[in-house]
Scaffold this active site. Structure first.
Site, PDB file in Angstrom:
ATOM      1  N   HIS A 199       2.336   2.999  -1.390  1.00 47.95           N
ATOM      2  CA  HIS A 199       2.257   1.709  -0.703  1.00 47.95           C
ATOM      3  C   HIS A 199       2.059   0.572  -1.691  1.00 47.95           C
ATOM      4  O   HIS A 199       1.993   0.773  -2.903  1.00 47.95           O
ATOM      5  CB  HIS A 199       1.126   1.718   0.335  1.00 47.95           C
ATOM      6  CG  HIS A 199      -0.241   2.013  -0.222  1.00 47.95           C
ATOM      7  ND1 HIS A 199      -0.887   1.179  -1.094  1.00 47.95           N
ATOM      8  CD2 HIS A 199      -1.091   3.060  -0.024  1.00 47.95           C
ATOM      9  CE1 HIS A 199      -2.070   1.674  -1.406  1.00 47.95           C
ATOM     10  NE2 HIS A 199      -2.217   2.831  -0.775  1.00 47.95           N
ATOM     11  N   CYS A 216      -3.900   7.541  -3.163  1.00 47.40           N
ATOM     12  CA  CYS A 216      -2.488   7.197  -2.980  1.00 47.40           C
ATOM     13  C   CYS A 216      -1.861   6.765  -4.304  1.00 47.40           C
ATOM     14  O   CYS A 216      -2.525   6.671  -5.332  1.00 47.40           O
ATOM     15  CB  CYS A 216      -2.344   6.072  -1.953  1.00 47.40           C
ATOM     16  SG  CYS A 216      -2.962   6.503  -0.304  1.00 47.40           S
TER      17      CYS A 216
END
Length: 506
Positions: free
Chosen positions: A138, A146
């Site tokens: 992202h 992430c």
């Protein structure tokens, strides 16, 4: 009725993908030109590879020849955890392994601008009892397990994935590695407890390297299997279960031969490097993840953490370059290496100590007025540099000139004849000329002023810094601006949107 057919089988994310302006930004013209140059179609399949140690994300795209070629490499702004696979929920580990991304995993409603779900845990992870959820690639440059990019980067990557779906690709493969699986890196990390797992996924890495085709991934007996096909005498394809015994399968002979040849060369080089005494990489010393040096150079006291990248001068030089997107103010860089922490203060503090320590009390009294303007100037430009995205390493680079100037003042004060002669004659003259001390004080008064004037010469380096730093501030914002213009910050939702085209695919 048409709308009902289109929406059947689509979840809310897919529906919003058709209407979300961010998700429909066009592919940048520069990438389109690169595709033409590399004989790629806009909507041909893609493949993504991630490397933690190098802090890089690669987007590969299929050419008209049927093989994949590297389209573009994106520096990763932030990843968290350590080198190694994700094991459990909350361990802050970014996953490693092979994952499949389909349209339902594309999230235009992400809290981090845009994102897509990696698909962790896959069947292999589940077979080992590994847990975790919502592991994404992202924007926002912030990671808790992430792979985080800048908003401009994820918008570009997102558009490439979207177009591949429009072209009929049902899912694109995501390969996540601790580092590029080269003999050098394998030798450096040979004592790492994750090495058995890394050798297993290196098999898939090698398959892609020699074929330039997306490897078919299956799981059985709690391990990865790549490019498996049914045996010649079998009537149907083998059925794989990650927790069950492996079915009968074969791997194409040409692939096996190519992979074995590569592995033999890698193993020979690995053995040579180990025999040569290649140092073993240090284990995690409490550093949480890494950051590409391009971004670390833009952040005050930034560090690459567990990612590769020379510190100090190299980061200062990179600070002159444009960042590939906007770095948010809340970015939390990885903690610096312990050796860097121990050595970082020394260049900043030692020159100050070197100037003040040998000075007598009288020199300190004259040095303070001279240094205060310099400290003010340094503090201003230091704060200005931080606002412009320049790290403390640049401040360190500006501190050596003042000590040099001060050092040049100290010998002048020591070797100047008038103060020395006055001090020598003072005892003798005072007996015959009362009040001579006042005159001597008057003589000494302008001399500190001269000493104070000389340290103002280092203002020239500060002036040069003031001239260069304004060019660095646009380097971050301009980079974002250019990326936004290239990607079409004013979203264009054409009639040929995801709504109509994805419906045809479904």
């Amino acid at each position: 009725m048409t709308a009902g057919v289109l929406l059947s089988g689509c979840d809310t994310d897919q529906v919003s993908l058709a209407t979300n302006a961010k998700a429909n930004q066009p592919v940048p013209p520069k990438l389109l030109a690169a595709m033409v140059e590399k004989d790629m179609d806009l909507q041909s399949p893609i493949l993504v590879r991630l490397f933690k140690q190098e802090a890089e994300l690669e987007v590969w795209k299929q050419t008209r020849s049927g093989q994949f070629a590297l389209l573009k490499t994106y520096p990763i702004c932030r990843w968290s955890g350590d080198l190694g696979p994700k094991v459990r929920e909350g361990d802050r580990q970014a996953p490693e392994g092979f994952y499949s991304i389909n349209p339902s995993q594309m999230n235009p409603q992400s809290a981090y601008y845009l994102s897509f779900n990696t698909g962790y845990p896959n069947a292999f992870d589940k077979a080992l009892g590994r847990t975790g959820s919502q592991l994404m690639v992202h924007g926002d440059c912030s990671s808790r397990g992430c792979y985080a990019m800048t908003d401009e980067q994820i918008a570009e990557i997102y558009s490439l994935g979207r177009e591949s779906f429009f072209g009929g690709q049902k899912a694109f493969q995501l390969q996540a590695y601790p580092f590029k699986m080269t003999p050098v890196n394998m030798a450096k990390h040979r004592n790492n407890p994750n090495m058995p797992f890394w050798k297993m996924i290196k098999e898939g890495y090698d398959h892609f390297e020699v074929t330039r085709q997306e490897p078919k991934v299956d799981f059985c007996e709690k391990k990865y299997v790549f490019d498996a096909t049914r045996p010649p005498d079998a009537k149907r394809d083998p059925v794989f279960d990650a927790s069950a015994k492996c079915p009968a399968y074969v791997i194409p002979e040409d692939v096996v031969a190519a992979v074995r040849g590569k592995q033999a060369r890698d193993e020979a080089e690995y053995a040579r490097l180990v025999a040569k005494g290649t140092p073993v990489a240090r284990m995690n010393t409490g550093i949480d993840g890494g950051m590409n040096k391009v971004f670390a150079a833009k952040i005050p006291e930034g560090s690459t953490g567990l990612s590769e990248g020379a510190e100090g001068t190299t980061l200062q030089m990179l600070a002159m370059a444009k960042a590939p997107g906007t770095i948010p103010g809340h970015v939390n860089p990885p903690k610096p290496n312990l050796d860097s922490v121990a050595s970082a203060p020394a260049p900043q503090e030692e020159p100050v100590v070197a100037v003040t320590a040998p000075a007598t009390s009288t020199r300190v009294a004259t040095a303070q007025p001279a240094e205060k303007p310099q400290e003010k100037s340094g503090g201003f430009f230091s704060n200005l540099g931080r606002k412009m995205g320049m790290g403390s390493s640049e401040t360190t680079a500006t501190t050596p000139p003042p000590p040099q100037a001060t050092a040049s003042v100290a010998p002048t004060a020591t070797t100047t004849t008038p103060p020395t002669a006055a001090s020598r004659l003072k005892a003798a003259v005072t007996r015959f000329v009362p009040g001579h001390d006042k005159k001597e004080a008057a003589k000494d008064t302008p001399k500190p002023a001269v000493a104070a004037a000389k340290p103002t010469e280092p203002a020239k380096p500060d002036t040069r810094l003031a001239q260069t730093r304004p060019t660095l501030k646009p380097s971050v914002s301009d980079g974002a601006g250019e990326a936004t213009q290239i990607m079409g910050a004013a979203p264009v939702v054409s009639s040929n949107s995801f709504d109509s085209r994805f419906g045809a695919v479904k």
